[in-house]
Design an enzyme around this catalytic site. Structure first.
Site, PDB file in Angstrom:
ATOM      1  N   PHE A   1       0.870  -1.192   0.000  1.00 34.90           N
ATOM      2  CA  PHE A   1       0.000   0.000   0.000  1.00 34.90           C
ATOM      3  C   PHE A   1       0.906   1.241   0.000  1.00 34.90           C
ATOM      4  O   PHE A   1       0.870   2.068   0.892  1.00 34.90           O
ATOM      5  CB  PHE A   1      -0.952   0.030   1.210  1.00 34.90           C
ATOM      6  CG  PHE A   1      -1.807  -1.199   1.366  1.00 34.90           C
ATOM      7  CD1 PHE A   1      -2.991  -1.335   0.637  1.00 34.90           C
ATOM      8  CD2 PHE A   1      -1.423  -2.228   2.219  1.00 34.90           C
ATOM      9  CE1 PHE A   1      -3.784  -2.468   0.779  1.00 34.90           C
ATOM     10  CE2 PHE A   1      -2.209  -3.369   2.365  1.00 34.90           C
ATOM     11  CZ  PHE A   1      -3.394  -3.486   1.645  1.00 34.90           C
TER      12      PHE A   1
ATOM     13  N   ASP B   1       0.614  -0.568   5.163  1.00 37.37           N
ATOM     14  CA  ASP B   1      -0.094   0.689   5.474  1.00 37.37           C
ATOM     15  C   ASP B   1      -1.399   0.757   4.677  1.00 37.37           C
ATOM     16  O   ASP B   1      -1.554   1.596   3.788  1.00 37.37           O
ATOM     17  CB  ASP B   1       0.808   1.894   5.161  1.00 37.37           C
ATOM     18  CG  ASP B   1       0.168   3.209   5.571  1.00 37.37           C
ATOM     19  OD1 ASP B   1      -0.764   3.195   6.404  1.00 37.37           O
ATOM     20  OD2 ASP B   1       0.600   4.269   5.063  1.00 37.37           O
TER      21      ASP B   1
ATOM     22  N   CYS C   1      -5.045   3.060  10.110  1.00 35.70           N
ATOM     23  CA  CYS C   1      -5.541   4.437  10.259  1.00 35.70           C
ATOM     24  C   CYS C   1      -7.033   4.433  10.571  1.00 35.70           C
ATOM     25  O   CYS C   1      -7.712   5.438  10.409  1.00 35.70           O
ATOM     26  CB  CYS C   1      -5.223   5.271   9.023  1.00 35.70           C
ATOM     27  SG  CYS C   1      -5.852   4.574   7.508  1.00 35.70           S
TER      28      CYS C   1
ATOM     29  N   ASP D   1       0.879  -1.100  -4.962  1.00 44.17           N
ATOM     30  CA  ASP D   1      -0.364  -0.350  -4.762  1.00 44.17           C
ATOM     31  C   ASP D   1      -1.304  -0.685  -5.910  1.00 44.17           C
ATOM     32  O   ASP D   1      -0.872  -1.103  -6.981  1.00 44.17           O
ATOM     33  CB  ASP D   1      -0.093   1.161  -4.736  1.00 44.17           C
ATOM     34  CG  ASP D   1      -1.176   1.922  -3.989  1.00 44.17           C
ATOM     35  OD1 ASP D   1      -0.980   2.257  -2.805  1.00 44.17           O
ATOM     36  OD2 ASP D   1      -2.242   2.186  -4.595  1.00 44.17           O
TER      37      ASP D   1
ATOM     38  N   ASN E   1      -3.450  -5.886  -6.528  1.00 46.67           N
ATOM     39  CA  ASN E   1      -4.193  -6.019  -5.280  1.00 46.67           C
ATOM     40  C   ASN E   1      -3.252  -6.610  -4.225  1.00 46.67           C
ATOM     41  O   ASN E   1      -2.744  -7.710  -4.388  1.00 46.67           O
ATOM     42  CB  ASN E   1      -5.402  -6.932  -5.517  1.00 46.67           C
ATOM     43  CG  ASN E   1      -6.239  -7.071  -4.262  1.00 46.67           C
ATOM     44  OD1 ASN E   1      -5.729  -7.109  -3.132  1.00 46.67           O
ATOM     45  ND2 ASN E   1      -7.539  -7.137  -4.455  1.00 46.67           N
ATOM     46  N   ALA E   2      -3.066  -5.877  -3.149  1.00 45.52           N
ATOM     47  CA  ALA E   2      -2.084  -6.276  -2.133  1.00 45.52           C
ATOM     48  C   ALA E   2      -2.416  -7.640  -1.526  1.00 45.52           C
ATOM     49  O   ALA E   2      -1.514  -8.429  -1.239  1.00 45.52           O
ATOM     50  CB  ALA E   2      -2.019  -5.219  -1.042  1.00 45.52           C
TER      51      ALA E   2
HETATM   52  N1  SAH Z   1       1.763   4.269   2.620  1.00 43.62           N
HETATM   53  C1  SAH Z   1       1.211   5.377   1.879  1.00 43.62           C
HETATM   54  C2  SAH Z   1      -0.262   5.615   2.152  1.00 43.62           C
HETATM   55  C3  SAH Z   1      -1.147   4.435   1.883  1.00 43.62           C
HETATM   56  S1  SAH Z   1      -2.831   4.856   1.767  1.00 43.62           S
HETATM   57  C4  SAH Z   1       2.001   6.630   2.174  1.00 43.62           C
HETATM   58  O1  SAH Z   1       2.688   6.680   3.187  1.00 43.62           O
HETATM   59  O2  SAH Z   1       1.886   7.595   1.410  1.00 43.62           O
HETATM   60  C5  SAH Z   1      -3.513   3.381   1.213  1.00 43.62           C
HETATM   61  C6  SAH Z   1      -3.151   3.009  -0.210  1.00 43.62           C
HETATM   62  O3  SAH Z   1      -3.705   1.721  -0.454  1.00 43.62           O
HETATM   63  C7  SAH Z   1      -3.679   3.893  -1.310  1.00 43.62           C
HETATM   64  O4  SAH Z   1      -2.609   4.325  -2.087  1.00 43.62           O
HETATM   65  C8  SAH Z   1      -4.599   2.990  -2.146  1.00 43.62           C
HETATM   66  O5  SAH Z   1      -4.466   3.226  -3.539  1.00 43.62           O
HETATM   67  C9  SAH Z   1      -4.056   1.624  -1.819  1.00 43.62           C
HETATM   68  N2  SAH Z   1      -4.986   0.482  -1.889  1.00 43.62           N
HETATM   69  C10 SAH Z   1      -6.254   0.395  -1.471  1.00 43.62           C
HETATM   70  N3  SAH Z   1      -6.714  -0.884  -1.601  1.00 43.62           N
HETATM   71  C11 SAH Z   1      -5.692  -1.610  -2.122  1.00 43.62           C
HETATM   72  C12 SAH Z   1      -5.534  -2.994  -2.461  1.00 43.62           C
HETATM   73  N4  SAH Z   1      -6.510  -3.861  -2.275  1.00 43.62           N
HETATM   74  N5  SAH Z   1      -4.332  -3.374  -2.938  1.00 43.62           N
HETATM   75  C13 SAH Z   1      -3.326  -2.502  -3.098  1.00 43.62           C
HETATM   76  N6  SAH Z   1      -3.430  -1.207  -2.785  1.00 43.62           N
HETATM   77  C14 SAH Z   1      -4.587  -0.756  -2.305  1.00 43.62           C
END
Ligand code: SAH
Length: 398
Positions: free
Chosen positions: A233, A301, A341, A254, A280-281
């Site tokens: 993420f 995150d 968060c 991401d 997808n994470a």
């Molecule tokens: N770590 C980042 C903030 C992450 S916010 C920083 O410090 O700037 C959460 C992120 O998760 C977003 O960028 C969103 O695009 C991503 N996201 C949401 N669902 C997701 C998924 N299923 N797989 C991968 N990324 C995802």
């Protein structure tokens, strides 16, 4: 000039229930609609005088006729001059950041209730300010005419951009408005946190552009990071770029392609190479864990999984799945930086989830640091909702 009491006498009165009054007396800023005794018609966003069931004054608030949070207290006192109060609050907010923000030209200058400016967010990205208005009260012409000139005068930015979230305006029953410049004409810049540089484009990205609340956690993560690192993420690369100062190989994951495009530009800006993977994470961690991939440092995150108390159980299952897989993929001595968060997931609940994940995969974990949001996102003891970000840094051994 009128006295505070005379001005207060001219304000519409909103009476709240004993429970609502108790909340305000305990130092909270909110009264829910269910605790407001049916008022006469009060203009959306009006400045109101709040009274307890016996008619005693509880302070001055901004009223919303749409939100479940009907009352957001501005002051427990009478407010003789609304404009002067808003300007004073902006000055206080900025002077607090001068005290706590180090080594960065980007930070949150105003954080809504946490700065007693309910419904207003102002983020600074070097010479551009990004402003978000979340409530009827802060959307008024009077509020804008006080806030924008004060920000210009104190911060002297090249420009101020307003970021509008259509859904929030709809919920607040505010007329549609488009995002755009409200002062100056600069819309992109470069900002720096902890010596790492980032591109900023005022009209792009999530939130007001970046996740400034993780600023201090980036530096903390980099303290312990080593070896091969995976930032899950990663958005525009906040953690990954910091880890790259310590780790020879860094991968960021991401699902947002636009975020990864900025991440790639950020890597170039810092003369570093990072592998960015769009996907997808959950799927990727599953595949990597099954394939037996190993890392020395992993960051998790994710977005807020628990948007309300009702979704807490599902959210915890999501957090646990991610943490289980990450723990499995860390080498002996590896570092995990795991974040949430979601306000609805308390630190205790989060640590409990983490502990049970470690037990399930037979890993020993030492918690090196338990952290929260950066100090420019103040936490008010009387308003628990102001504290929402949790970051646990742990060392994993077999
Ligand atoms: N770590 C980042 C903030 C992450 S916010 C920083 O410090 O700037 C959460 C992120 O998760 C977003 O960028 C969103 O695009 C991503 N996201 C949401 N669902 C997701 C998924 N299923 N797989 C991968 N990324 C995802």
């Amino acid at each position: 000039m009128s006295t505070a009491k005379e001005v207060e006498a001219t304000l519409p009165v909103v009476r709240v229930s004993a429970r609502g009054a108790g909340r305000l007396k305990s130092g909270h800023a909110w009264v829910y609609r269910s605790d407001v005794l049916p008022p006469d018609s009060i203009a959306p966003g009006a400045l109101v005088s709040v009274r307890d069931p016996k008619g005693r004054a509880l302070g001055t608030a901004l009223y919303s006729n749409a939100s479940q949070i009907a009352i957001r207290l501005l002051s427990p006192n009478a407010v003789p001059d609304f404009t002067a109060l808003l300007r004073q609050r902006i000055r206080q907010a900025i002077s607090y950041r001068q005290l706590v923000v180090k080594n960065s030209d980007a930070c949150r200058l105003v954080f809504s209730e946490a700065d007693w400016l309910p419904g207003l967010i102002v983020d600074r990205y070097n010479d551009i300010l990004s402003l978000q208005v979340l409530t009827q009260g802060m959307d008024s012409e009077a509020a804008r005419l006080a806030l924008i000139p004060e920000l210009m005068e104190l911060v002297k930015p090249a420009s101020i951009v307003e970021r509008v979230e259509a859904r929030i305006r709809e919920l607040e029953q505010l007329p549609p408005r488009s995002s755009g410049l409200v002062a100056g004409n600069k819309t992109s810049t470069v900002y720096a946190m902890n010596g790492v540089q980032f591109h900023y484009s005022a009209m792009g990205g999530q939130k007001t552009g970046a996740f400034l609340d993780q600023r201090e956690n980036y530096a903390a993560a980099a303290e312990y990071a080593h070896g091969g690192a995976l930032d899950v993420f990663c958005y525009q690369g906040g953690f990954a770029l910091h880890l790259a100062n310590r780790c020879p190989q860094v991968t960021g994951v991401d699902s947002s392609r636009p975020a990864l495009e900025v991440a790639e530009q950020n890597a170039a800006l810092n003369n570093t190479e990072i592998e960015w993977i769009e996907g997808n994470a959950f799927d990727l961690l599953k595949d990597y864990a099954t394939a037996g991939r190993l890392y020395d440092t992993i960051v998790l995150d994710p977005p807020a999984f628990a948007q309300s108390k009702q979704t807490l159980d599902t959210a915890l299952r999501g957090y646990k799945e991610l943490n289980l897989r990450a723990l499995k993929m860390l080498r002996d001595g590896g570092i995990l930086i795991t974040c949430s968060c979601s306000y609805h997931v308390s630190l205790a609940t989060f640590v409990e989830m983490f502990s049970s994940a470690a037990v399930d995969v037979h890993r020993n974990v030492r918690i090196i640091e338990t952290r929260g949001q950066a100090k420019d996102h103040p936490v008010l003891p009387n308003i628990p909702e102001t504290s929402y970000l949790k970051a646990v840094i742990a060392r994993v051994s077999y």
